[in-house]
Design a protein around this motif. Structure first.
Motif, PDB file in Angstrom:
ATOM      1  N   PRO A  72       0.844  -1.204   0.000  1.00 31.54           N
ATOM      2  CA  PRO A  72       0.000   0.000   0.000  1.00 31.54           C
ATOM      3  C   PRO A  72       0.880   1.256   0.000  1.00 31.54           C
ATOM      4  CG  PRO A  72      -0.755  -1.574   1.660  1.00 31.54           C
ATOM      5  CD  PRO A  72       0.558  -2.073   1.152  1.00 31.54           C
ATOM      6  N   PRO A  73       0.712   2.149  -0.987  1.00 34.28           N
ATOM      7  CA  PRO A  73       1.563   3.344  -1.041  1.00 34.28           C
ATOM      8  C   PRO A  73       1.199   4.328   0.078  1.00 34.28           C
ATOM      9  CG  PRO A  73      -0.142   3.439  -2.742  1.00 34.28           C
ATOM     10  CD  PRO A  73      -0.292   2.113  -2.041  1.00 34.28           C
ATOM     11  N   ARG A  74       2.177   4.957   0.643  1.00 30.57           N
ATOM     12  CA  ARG A  74       2.013   6.054   1.610  1.00 30.57           C
ATOM     13  C   ARG A  74       1.291   5.656   2.897  1.00 30.57           C
ATOM     14  NH1 ARG A  74       1.135   7.608  -3.261  1.00 30.57           N
ATOM     15  NH2 ARG A  74      -1.129   7.422  -3.201  1.00 30.57           N
ATOM     16  N   VAL A  75       1.020   4.352   3.067  1.00 28.06           N
ATOM     17  CA  VAL A  75       0.443   3.943   4.349  1.00 28.06           C
ATOM     18  C   VAL A  75       1.291   2.784   4.870  1.00 28.06           C
ATOM     19  CG1 VAL A  75      -1.640   3.194   5.570  1.00 28.06           C
ATOM     20  CG2 VAL A  75      -1.862   4.442   3.408  1.00 28.06           C
ATOM     21  N   LYS A  76       1.890   2.976   6.041  1.00 23.57           N
ATOM     22  CA  LYS A  76       2.781   1.932   6.572  1.00 23.57           C
ATOM     23  C   LYS A  76       1.976   0.770   7.164  1.00 23.57           C
ATOM     24  CE  LYS A  76       7.111   4.358   7.652  1.00 23.57           C
ATOM     25  NZ  LYS A  76       7.589   3.931   6.310  1.00 23.57           N
ATOM     26  N   VAL A  77       2.521  -0.434   6.949  1.00 27.63           N
ATOM     27  CA  VAL A  77       1.945  -1.624   7.573  1.00 27.63           C
ATOM     28  C   VAL A  77       2.510  -1.738   8.988  1.00 27.63           C
ATOM     29  CG1 VAL A  77       1.729  -4.137   7.433  1.00 27.63           C
ATOM     30  CG2 VAL A  77       1.834  -2.768   5.339  1.00 27.63           C
TER      31      VAL A  77
END
Ligand code: FHN
Length: 456
Positions: A400-405
């Protein structure tokens, strides 16, 4: 309003009340349906879908469709077998023998709840013209049967008591009523008796009964396709019904649009699209619901082929992953019971939902575009990966871009190891997965994921 939220509490059990309001407000604000399917169609541009009712219905995700009337005495298809496999005179006399003494509305609602279904849509009048309630506008109804009691009223009350959203199906076309010009099978109707204006008045009286006497929450129209019913008729009926009950949800078959895939959904009246016997197309803009039979026939057929639990679960996962609802049809027998084979499937689906329902109820489809092996849903700061087939030792998908896991776990199980490889996420899976049909991987993200763009 109090009733509304009491209902929500019951219907969305598992989501704490304090989160419920946030969820419904978020769903309303980000409701995928907002701004597209307009509700009233081009003749009523200011008449929008009731967004709170829509968000409530979308959050429920899974409902029971029920096709049942005197035709269950023959085990042939409702409406369509009249004047084909069943002679018209025989078909139109079945009501004289219809005596479902084992019908138990509370038992049906219990079966639906055990299946994890949160709403019910009952066929009240199919194409064969028979009314499953004692209508003030026809003698061809339940009052004329040996059973004599009100099926619609009993089920509406049982749903109300148990916090299940009650909905009603009504066929616009009517191959029995001589006032309706269209007919099917042999012999054809006498065209001299047809009067579409009088028939439309009859239709309005009947659907008004469903709203004013039974307080239906969903009017599920069908039989809109014949030339006698027009686009203008559909938009007029939609506006009339919303004037009776503002939080009523009305499907798009009230009008002449395609069940899904219209170039401009705003042209036609309706609050949700209705793909049939197939998984709807992934669509975050236009609300939709797939209606699919648990067997092969809509009405009961002896020894009909019933879908496997795995097929039903994969269908449910794929509709939710596409941002749609699933209306799964059951077909009760002539005595009013739902056959044990169908009950068994429903219970197994409900057992799965008891374990993994968080990945279905109150979710939005995506952000991963569904494919044959995986579909996904999301809610708050979680992404749910629903594995439709065992993917082997690891799962590779776009990061997912720009959202950290933050964390990845196997639902109901252990944390999973994962790593980012470029713009890919590689998740290690255990050699054996807990569920034989559909498994769920939960991705906890650092922030809310409702607005994330779709990833292929
Ligand atoms: O003709 C009906 C059919 O009998 C059934 O009711 C389905 C379910 O929505 N609708 C029509 C076929 O599209």
């Amino acid at each position: 309003m109090k009733t509304f939220f009491r209902y929500e509490q019951q219907a969305l059990s598992g989501i704490p009340g304090r989160h419920l309001l946030t969820l419904l407000l978020l769903l309303t604000m980000f409701s995928p349906g907002y701004g597209q399917l307009s509700g009233g169609g081009e003749a009523n541009p200011a008449l929008h879908t009731n967004q709170v009712a829509l968000a409530r219905w979308q959050a429920l995700r899974f409902g029971m469709f029920i096709h049942w009337d005197p035709v269950s005495l023959r085990g042939t298809e409702i409406g369509w077998s009249r004047g084909t496999s069943v002679p018209v005179t025989d078909y139109d006399s079945l009501y004289k023998e219809f005596n479902p003494v084992l019908f138990d509305a509370e038992e049906w609602v219990h079966i639906a709840k055990e299946a994890g279904m949160k709403y019910m849509v009952l066929v009240t009048k199919h194409h064969d013209g028979f009314s499953m309630w004692p209508s003030d506008y026809t003698g061809y109804d339940m009052a004329a049967t040996p059973y004599g009691r009100d099926i619609v009223g009993q089920l509406a009350e049982a749903c109300r008591k148990e916090g299940i959203l009650f909905g009603t199906y009504y066929s616009i076309l009517d191959w029995w009523n001589p006032l309706y010009p269209g007919s099917h099978g042999k012999p054809p109707k006498d065209p001299a008796k047809a009067d579409m204006q009088k028939y439309t008045e009859y239709l309005y009286h009947q659907v008004d009964e469903l709203v004013e006497k039974y307080h239906t929450n969903i009017l599920w129209f069908d039989g809109q396709w014949e030339k006698y019913w027009t686009h203008e008729d559909g938009m007029k009926l939609y506006a009339h019904l919303r004037g009776l009950k503002d939080d009523l949800l009305i499907n798009n078959r009230v009008d002449k649009g395609k069940v899904q895939g219209n170039k401009d959904s705003r042209k036609y009246a309706g609050d949700f699209l209705t793909p049939e016997q197939r998984i709807g197309t992934y669509d975050l803009e236009n609300p939709w619901e797939s209606c699919i039979t648990i067997a092969t026939q809509w009405a009961w057929k002896p020894n009909d082929k019933v879908k496997s639990t795995g097929e039903i679960l994969r269908t449910l996962a794929r509709t939710a992953g596409g941002n749609g609802n699933l209306l799964l049809n059951v077909s009760p027998m002539l005595d009013g019971r739902i056959e044990m084979r169908q009950q068994k499937r429903l219970k197994e689906v409900g057992d799965w939902l008891k374990r993994y329902g968080e990945a279905i109820y109150g979710t939005q489809g995506g952000p991963y575009l569904p494919d044959s092996t995986l579909t996904s849903t999301r809610k708050g700061d979680r992404i749910y990966l629903l594995l439709l087939t065992p993917p082997g030792p690891r799962l590779t998908l776009p990061a997912p871009p720009r959202v950290k896991v933050e964390k990845i776990t196997l639902a109901g199980g252990s944390a999973l190891s994962w790593k980012k490889r470029g713009d890919q996420l590689v998740i290690d899976l255990p050699p054996s997965l807990p569920d034989p049909n559909v498994n769920v991987v939960v991705m906890d993200m650092k922030k809310k994921v409702e607005g994330m763009e779709t990833m292929k």
